[in-house]
Design a protein around this motif. Structure first.
Motif, PDB file in Angstrom:
ATOM      1  N   UNK A   9      12.079  -2.642   5.208  1.00  0.00           N
ATOM      2  CA  UNK A   9      12.742  -2.705   3.910  1.00  0.00           C
ATOM      3  C   UNK A   9      12.915  -4.137   3.430  1.00  0.00           C
ATOM      4  N   UNK A  10      13.097  -5.058   4.356  1.00  0.00           N
ATOM      5  CA  UNK A  10      13.245  -6.457   3.974  1.00  0.00           C
ATOM      6  C   UNK A  10      11.916  -7.088   3.555  1.00  0.00           C
ATOM      7  N   UNK A  14       8.144  -1.916  -2.163  1.00  0.00           N
ATOM      8  CA  UNK A  14       7.790  -0.617  -2.719  1.00  0.00           C
ATOM      9  C   UNK A  14       8.871   0.401  -2.353  1.00  0.00           C
ATOM     10  N   UNK A  15       9.558   0.921  -3.364  1.00  0.00           N
ATOM     11  CA  UNK A  15      10.695   1.813  -3.123  1.00  0.00           C
ATOM     12  C   UNK A  15      10.282   3.112  -2.448  1.00  0.00           C
ATOM     13  N   UNK A  17       7.659   3.737  -0.452  1.00  0.00           N
ATOM     14  CA  UNK A  17       7.310   3.556   0.959  1.00  0.00           C
ATOM     15  C   UNK A  17       8.543   3.257   1.807  1.00  0.00           C
ATOM     16  N   UNK A  18       9.526   2.557   1.246  1.00  0.00           N
ATOM     17  CA  UNK A  18      10.767   2.311   1.987  1.00  0.00           C
ATOM     18  C   UNK A  18      11.459   3.628   2.308  1.00  0.00           C
ATOM     19  N   UNK A  19      11.519   4.508   1.313  1.00  0.00           N
ATOM     20  CA  UNK A  19      12.170   5.804   1.531  1.00  0.00           C
ATOM     21  C   UNK A  19      11.437   6.625   2.580  1.00  0.00           C
ATOM     22  N   UNK A  20      10.119   6.607   2.532  1.00  0.00           N
ATOM     23  CA  UNK A  20       9.325   7.360   3.509  1.00  0.00           C
ATOM     24  C   UNK A  20       9.554   6.813   4.914  1.00  0.00           C
ATOM     25  N   UNK A  21       9.575   5.494   5.050  1.00  0.00           N
ATOM     26  CA  UNK A  21       9.784   4.879   6.368  1.00  0.00           C
ATOM     27  C   UNK A  21      11.177   5.208   6.895  1.00  0.00           C
TER      28      UNK A  21
END
Length: 73
Positions: A9-10, A14-15, A17-21
């Motif tokens: 996230x840091x 890309x919002x 991909x952050x949510x998926x991760x």
């Protein structure tokens, strides 16, 4: 997994991909804890406390390194 998701996230903006991760990381941790409890290897309190302590340590280490990097710049 929290360390990986927080680091990701840091680095990436890309919002989606952050949510998926984050979802994949937390789902993986949850399933691991669930199956360890189901198999009788751990008590539910063990996995809850372990998850909380592990998450706090992971985020704390990252925040410590981020603050040290900002001081050096």
């Amino acid at each position: 997994m929290v360390f990986f998701a927080f680091s990701y996230s840091l680095i990436y903006n890309n919002r989606i991909s952050k949510n998926v991760v984050w979802i994949a990381a937390l789902l993986g941790v949850f399933l691991g804890c669930y199956f360890r409890t189901l198999s009788g290897k751990h008590f539910p309190t063990d996995v809850i406390v372990g998850g909380l302590v592990g998450s706090l340590v992971a985020v704390g280490i990252l925040k410590l390194h981020i603050s040290k990097r900002i001081e050096l710049e």
